[in-house]
Write a protein that holds these residues in place. Structure first.
Motif, PDB file in Angstrom:
ATOM      1  N   GLY B 246       0.514  -1.276   0.625  1.00 46.36           N
ATOM      2  CA  GLY B 246       0.326  -0.104  -0.134  1.00 46.36           C
ATOM      3  C   GLY B 246       0.703   1.508  -0.340  1.00 46.36           C
ATOM      4  O   GLY B 246       0.380   2.095  -1.138  1.00 46.36           O
ATOM      5  N   PHE B 247       1.542   1.834   1.083  1.00 46.52           N
ATOM      6  CA  PHE B 247       2.663   2.728   0.798  1.00 46.52           C
ATOM      7  C   PHE B 247       3.371   2.469  -0.915  1.00 46.52           C
ATOM      8  O   PHE B 247       3.065   3.360  -0.986  1.00 46.52           O
ATOM      9  CB  PHE B 247       3.956   1.812   1.640  1.00 46.52           C
ATOM     10  CG  PHE B 247       4.794   3.340   2.399  1.00 46.52           C
ATOM     11  CD1 PHE B 247       4.631   4.469   2.320  1.00 46.52           C
ATOM     12  CD2 PHE B 247       6.083   2.572   2.267  1.00 46.52           C
ATOM     13  CE1 PHE B 247       5.832   5.079   2.102  1.00 46.52           C
ATOM     14  CE2 PHE B 247       7.120   3.627   1.828  1.00 46.52           C
ATOM     15  CZ  PHE B 247       6.825   5.196   1.769  1.00 46.52           C
ATOM     16  N   SER B 250       0.976   3.910  -3.085  1.00 49.33           N
ATOM     17  CA  SER B 250       0.583   5.370  -2.818  1.00 49.33           C
ATOM     18  C   SER B 250       1.627   5.852  -3.452  1.00 49.33           C
ATOM     19  O   SER B 250       1.893   6.994  -3.570  1.00 49.33           O
ATOM     20  CB  SER B 250       0.759   5.655  -1.018  1.00 49.33           C
ATOM     21  OG  SER B 250       0.414   6.967  -0.315  1.00 49.33           O
ATOM     22  N   VAL B 251       3.417   5.931  -2.890  1.00 48.60           N
ATOM     23  CA  VAL B 251       4.054   6.792  -3.469  1.00 48.60           C
ATOM     24  C   VAL B 251       4.174   6.766  -5.017  1.00 48.60           C
ATOM     25  O   VAL B 251       4.792   7.766  -6.197  1.00 48.60           O
ATOM     26  CB  VAL B 251       5.648   6.088  -3.489  1.00 48.60           C
ATOM     27  CG1 VAL B 251       6.690   6.721  -4.158  1.00 48.60           C
ATOM     28  CG2 VAL B 251       5.571   6.345  -1.475  1.00 48.60           C
ATOM     29  N   LEU B 253       1.885   6.118  -6.828  1.00 45.96           N
ATOM     30  CA  LEU B 253       0.510   7.142  -7.522  1.00 45.96           C
ATOM     31  C   LEU B 253       1.176   8.686  -7.647  1.00 45.96           C
ATOM     32  O   LEU B 253       0.646   9.396  -8.274  1.00 45.96           O
ATOM     33  CB  LEU B 253      -0.544   7.188  -6.524  1.00 45.96           C
ATOM     34  CG  LEU B 253      -1.166   5.525  -6.721  1.00 45.96           C
ATOM     35  CD1 LEU B 253      -2.879   5.389  -6.002  1.00 45.96           C
ATOM     36  CD2 LEU B 253      -2.198   5.584  -9.212  1.00 45.96           C
ATOM     37  N   LEU B 254       2.278   8.901  -7.063  1.00 44.71           N
ATOM     38  CA  LEU B 254       2.506  10.256  -6.102  1.00 44.71           C
ATOM     39  C   LEU B 254       3.323  10.458  -7.878  1.00 44.71           C
ATOM     40  O   LEU B 254       3.193  11.954  -8.492  1.00 44.71           O
ATOM     41  CB  LEU B 254       3.316  10.722  -5.487  1.00 44.71           C
ATOM     42  CG  LEU B 254       2.654  11.131  -4.216  1.00 44.71           C
ATOM     43  CD1 LEU B 254       3.523  10.436  -3.519  1.00 44.71           C
ATOM     44  CD2 LEU B 254       2.553  12.409  -4.276  1.00 44.71           C
ATOM     45  N   MET B 255       4.141   9.576  -8.548  1.00 42.80           N
ATOM     46  CA  MET B 255       5.124   9.827  -9.130  1.00 42.80           C
ATOM     47  C   MET B 255       4.033   9.991 -10.801  1.00 42.80           C
ATOM     48  O   MET B 255       4.260  11.074 -11.809  1.00 42.80           O
ATOM     49  CB  MET B 255       5.739   8.719  -9.178  1.00 42.80           C
ATOM     50  CG  MET B 255       6.681   8.686 -11.062  1.00 42.80           C
ATOM     51  SD  MET B 255       7.739   6.763 -11.879  1.00 42.80           S
ATOM     52  CE  MET B 255       6.737   6.710 -11.922  1.00 42.80           C
TER      53      MET B 255
END
Lengths: 282, 438
Positions: B246-247, B250-251, B253-255
């Motif tokens: 999950g972490f 999420s990272v 998705l930031l990119m």
């Protein structure tokens, strides 16, 4: 990284309708500052968009269509004539009167005859020529391109448009332009066959069918901005950048919120990860 | 699927359902309680990231299909209409277009991870082959999807790629005509590409289900490449890997968001905002970045059929890799010799991509002319791609089998728990936490 390196390498090409095998050259686009250029915070300057619309309407639209644009777009959020009092751009009186100035083709619903009537905000910008053949016939054999997404369809975007519009110049000695064409060092092309100077010093750029469209004082800006070629070119390039992507401001506003959310969410997940794994050696 | 199920139905409904369709039991065993090696690093999170990528592409794609018109005169404008008039259409379309690139970034990392840690070796050959099939399907889907906006690059890319099949002896022309639905890339081609572009992602989803099934029989490989010996080597998938994946997601998705929100057209080509015109050929026809290495291999061969065969061979070799590799040690962590060749291999793939983005005759070092070797100067992209393509195949066909036979691997630990772990437990319970729960 593969992604970045290759992308930018792949991006280094611009399309022209010139000879397919020749190596085209052009000067790099002029470095110019835009209010909307910051990818995160940049916003359009509404007064500039209004001036740009006027340049398009009074100059460019004589030859160039913008088939994807409707008059209502001018009054939508982020648009040149957006007014928060009229959330529905079709009600915006300014947009209505701008549309009303333009005649569009229609069919009389009683008689079936083709007629002309003043446009409404729901109408598309009318095209200057009835079809592509007519556009080509009136413009030296090649139809002027549609400008709806022009700012996305050329490498350099609005800066490229600005450079072309301000880049017309007399051909250097030794270069004879093709008849009916104009030398522009920012227009990708290959002028080797018209060059009589040294073979290793062929001037950059190419010949463009479009005559220099702008001149000092050609458009009178209502807000008192001096109507120099540079200002006219800059404003119409900004207008075309908006028209190519009218939702750009919405994208940036939405994006900033989404990214802040994701950043906080990532932080929480990392803290959860550390906490859950703290008793496991791994 | 592996080991016995520890699921205990708690409510009346669960007990009732469990003897009729044990779907909750299956979910529990495969997604919650599944024993997973506790030493998986972040390279292992790309499986979950890829599942998310597929999900994003399908959801955004289904919505795009509600507004898109697969007709040559309307396709381009219908895409722009999505960008302009559909609520959040710009978001959906930019997510879909950039999502394809994100999908390929993730899949390439996932594949390089599999290569480095020997995840293709027994007993995971079928798992690996299913992955190769997914990759092939992804390439077909991405190619057909790129044609749909019907811009200049869409059209001329489709012409170049479909024409490749014409190089096949005897049947080539018939196959090309059949694929086009006529004698040129035109309306029937666009229509069938749209149909197939909608179909293939669901085929991919099916093969992904098989891929996960094939993963859950032997279980995950891990950075040491050593088999799981006892329960002390594992943790339950949930919550340990749901939170770690999950972490990472999420990272990721930031990119993804950086591209979608701030540079949505950086990975595309400006020419694709020019409506397709069969009469005007773009000066340089380049495929999307994720195909560039294969495009370079294709153009490295002077003969068209040879180029096509070599390009497909570059993917075909992956399918037989489990039987080419002679080494008994899975992880390159303990194989310093092959590790060096592997890093050169990654570099080679990047070089091939670089060559694919340029014209064959372009100079590698600008302004330097050496001597002509065969058809081109030695200092050209085409010769660089030839050297790189040679290494690409040599890595699989020569280096991998030979190094496996001749190398002396470093000592391999007896179990996952044995090597000095990089992240020792900070709490008082130590490694027992995992076994307590299981």
């Amino acid at each position: 990284m593969l992604r970045k390196g290759l992308t930018f390498a792949a991006l280094g090409f611009a399309l022209i309708a010139g000879p397919a095998l020749a190596d085209t050259t052009s000067l790099p686009v002029k470095d110019i500052h835009w209010s909307f250029q910051n990818p995160v915070f940049g916003k359009f300057d509404q007064a500039q968009l209004q001036r740009g619309y006027k340049v398009y309407r009074e100059v460019c639209s004589a030859c160039h269509s913008m088939n994807l644009m409707y008059f209502r777009n001018l009054g939508q959020p982020g648009g040149p004539f957006y007014d928060p009092k009229y959330p529905n751009p079709n009600d915006n009186p300014y947009v209505k009167s701008l549309a009303h100035d333009i005649m569009v083709s229609d069919i009389d619903s009683d008689t079936g005859d083709p007629i002309k009537r003043p446009a409404t905000p729901a109408d598309k910008f009318p095209a200057p020529f009835p079809n592509e053949a007519a556009a080509a016939a009136s413009n030296g054999g090649k139809a002027p391109p549609d400008l709806s997404v022009m700012a996305k369809a050329r490498e350099g975007g609005p800066a490229y448009i600005y450079s072309i519009l301000t880049g017309f110049q007399d051909p250097p000695p030794g270069l004879t332009p093709m008849p009916g064409k104009f030398y522009n060092p920012y227009f990708p092309g290959d002028v080797t066959s018209n060059w009589t100077g040294p073979a290793n010093k062929v001037p950059p750029g190419g010949f463009i069918n479009m005559p220099p469209p702008l001149a000092d004082g050609k458009v009178t800006f209502d807000d008192g901005t001096p109507s120099t070629v540079s200002n006219e070119a800059r404003d119409v390039a900004a207008f075309l950048a908006w028209a190519a992507e009218p939702k750009q401001e919405e994208r940036k506003t939405f994006g900033l919120g989404a990214m802040i959310y994701l950043l906080i969410f990532s932080g929480l997940l990392y803290a959860s990860y550390r906490r859950i794994w703290r008793n496991v050696s791994h | 699927m592996s080991g016995h199920s520890t699921y205990e139905p708690k409510t009346g409904f669960e007990r009732w359902l469990d003897v009729r369709l044990p779907i909750i039991r299956m979910t529990y065993d495969t997604a919650l309680n599944f024993p997973t090696p506790k030493n998986l690093n972040y390279w292992w999170t790309f499986g979950g990231i890829l599942a998310l990528c597929l999900g994003i592409q399908i959801v955004t794609g289904v919505i795009l299909a509600m507004h898109y018109v697969p007709q040559v005169d309307m396709a381009f404008n219908s895409v722009e209409r999505i960008m302009r008039d559909v609520n959040y259409g710009w978001l959906i379309r930019y997510m879909h277009a950039n999502g394809a690139s994100m999908f390929f970034i993730a899949v390439y990392i996932h594949m390089f991870r599999g290569l480095y840690y020997g995840s293709y070796k027994a007993p995971r050959e079928v798992l690996w082959i299913l992955g190769c099939i997914i990759y092939l399907l992804m390439m077909a889907t991405a190619f057909m999807g790129y044609v749909l906006p019907w811009g200049q690059m869409s059209f001329h890319g489709a012409v170049v790629i479909t024409n490749l099949l014409g190089a096949l002896p005897v049947v080539g022309n018939a196959i090309t005509t059949w694929l086009w639905g006529g004698f040129a890339v035109d309306d029937p081609t666009l229509n069938r590409f749209f149909s197939l572009h909608y179909l293939l992602p669901f085929v991919i989803a099916g093969v992904v289900a098989l891929h996960i099934w094939a993963l859950h029989v032997p279980g995950n490989n891990n950075p040491t490449g050593v088999n799981v010996k006892s329960e002390a080597d594992t943790v339950p998938f949930h919550p340990y890997y749901t939170v770690k994946d999950g972490f990472a997601i999420s990272v990721f998705l930031l990119m993804f968001g950086v591209f979608v929100f701030w540079m949505p057209n950086a990975l595309g080509h400006t020419d694709n905002y020019i409506p397709a015109n069969p009469l005007v050929t773009p000066q340089h026809i380049v495929p999307e970045w994720y195909f560039l290495p294969f495009y370079a291999i294709l153009r490295a061969v002077p003969n068209k059929l040879g180029g096509v065969l070599l390009m497909f061979g570059a993917i075909a070799v992956l399918f037989v890799l489990p039987w080419i590799d002679t080494s008994k040690v899975r992880s390159m962590r303990y194989r310093p010799t092959i590790r060096l060749y592997f890093f050169i291999f990654i570099l080679t793939c990047l070089v091939l991509g670089f060559c694919g983005a340029h014209e064959p005759a372009d100079k590698v070092i600008p302004g330097v002319t050496t001597f002509t070797l065969g058809d081109y100067d030695l200092n050209t992209m085409v010769w660089l791609s030839r050297i790189a393509a040679l290494y690409y195949f040599a890595y699989f066909l020569v280096i991998t089998p030979l190094v496996g036979l001749t190398e002396t691997p470093l000592p391999v630990p007896d179990s996952i728990s044995e090597p000095v772990l990089s992240h020792p437990a900070s709490g008082p319970i130590g490694t027992a936490a995992a076994s307590k729960k299981g």
